[in-house]
Design an enzyme around this catalytic site. Structure first.
Site, mmCIF file in Angstrom:
data_model
loop_
_atom_site.group_PDB
_atom_site.id
_atom_site.type_symbol
_atom_site.label_atom_id
_atom_site.label_comp_id
_atom_site.label_asym_id
_atom_site.label_seq_id
_atom_site.Cartn_x
_atom_site.Cartn_y
_atom_site.Cartn_z
ATOM 1 N N CYS A 1 0.813 -1.219 0.000
ATOM 2 C CA CYS A 1 0.000 0.000 0.000
ATOM 3 C C CYS A 1 0.844 1.266 0.000
ATOM 4 C CB CYS A 1 -0.967 0.006 1.179
ATOM 5 S SG CYS A 1 -0.183 0.213 2.801
ATOM 6 N N HIS B 214 -1.705 1.484 6.964
ATOM 7 C CA HIS B 214 -2.306 1.392 5.628
ATOM 8 C C HIS B 214 -2.451 2.788 5.041
ATOM 9 C CE1 HIS B 214 -4.387 -0.032 2.172
ATOM 10 N NE2 HIS B 214 -5.425 0.752 2.418
ATOM 11 N N ASP C 180 -8.108 3.764 -3.296
ATOM 12 C CA ASP C 180 -7.179 2.837 -2.657
ATOM 13 C C ASP C 180 -6.867 1.734 -3.656
ATOM 14 O OD1 ASP C 180 -5.751 1.068 -1.105
ATOM 15 O OD2 ASP C 180 -7.325 0.756 0.392
#
Length: 274
Positions: free
Chosen positions: A71, A111, A126
């Protein structure tokens, strides 16, 4: 036709998207193409290498190097591309809750995702949450079910001004992660990357993983288990029986160039075939 900066044009060419005005439609095309083209993978931390945290280095790896990332890399790349295309973006950091009950202890802030202000409202983007990543931007509104090509998502409000992203699974609504809307500085992502790379209990350090989300299926690799989940509900699972078979899947299924990853097969044998 809108002309993109050279680095952005190279990225858009990598994922097969034609540039255009910075609106919701272009954002949706970028997110959808990104998760179908650039895989999620943890081969750097798995082999005890430091993943890049600088935007140029991340682009060199994910755009030019035929690699994927996690991420911190995916969503840094997306953030910078969207910014350069003219979107109003804010980097955010959240706490992963996937697989945990609501009363489980608080997790670390590890994250990364991006808040995007558009003419049609505020959304999140995302592209770095592995096998259950949302394949579309999600409107930041509470309680509204938002279908995508690979499942439905919704937001609910959490405690102390937080938001909770949930995904509808076979057992009902499951939390993915929580976050607040405070802009996160680069040091937060650098610290998160360092922690997950070096902490002995980090799953990214201890088990190989990869994922991507194509139009009609998702592919995930967890250790030596390769799973294909199709949009029509079919599932295929394959137990890979050797380190070379896992490496072959990383190359052939996920499109990852593993040639420059020193010690990968030895690490695979150590963790999954010893």
């Amino acid at each position: 036709m809108t002309t993109a900066p050279p680095a952005v044009a190279t990225y858009l060419d990598r994922i097969g998207v034609v540039p255009g005005p910075p609106d919701v439609s272009l954002l949706a095309r970028i997110v959808r193409a990104h998760v179908a083209t650039i895989p999620f993978e943890n081969l750097d931390p798995f082999t005890h290498l430091e993943p890049p945290v600088d935007g140029a280095d991340v682009a060199a790896k994910l755009v030019h190097g035929h690699r994927g990332g996690w991420c911190f890399e995916h969503n840094l790349l997306l953030h910078d591309v969207l910014r350069d295309l003219g979107y109003r973006v804010t980097p955010l950091v959240g706490r992963v809750r996937l697989g945990l009950d609501d009363d489980a202890p608080t997790t670390s802030r590890t994250h990364r995702l991006t808040l995007v202000e558009t003419d049609e409202g505020t959304v999140t983007a995302d592209v770095g949450f592995g096998g259950t990543v949302p394949v579309a931007p999600l409107r930041l509104v509470a309680g509204t079910v938002q279908p995508t090509a690979h499942g439905s998502y919704r937001y609910r409000r959490g405690d102390h001004g937080t938001w909770v992203l949930e995904r509808r699974g076979s057992g009902g609504w499951l939390p993915q992660y929580t976050f607040d809307l405070v802009p996160a500085p680069d040091v937060d992502f650098t610290m998160g990357s360092w922690y997950l790379t070096r902490h002995p209990g980090s799953g990214f350090r201890n088990e190989v993983g990869a994922a991507y989300s194509a139009d009609d299926h998702r592919a995930t690799l967890d250790g030596n288990r390769l799973t294909l989940r199709y949009a029509d509900g079919r599932t295929e699972q394959h137990e890979l029986e050797s380190a070379s078979a896992v490496r072959g899947a990383l190359e052939d299924v996920f499109g990852i160039d593993t040639a420059g990853i020193a010690g990968l097969e030895g690490r695979l044998r150590e963790r999954h075939f010893s």
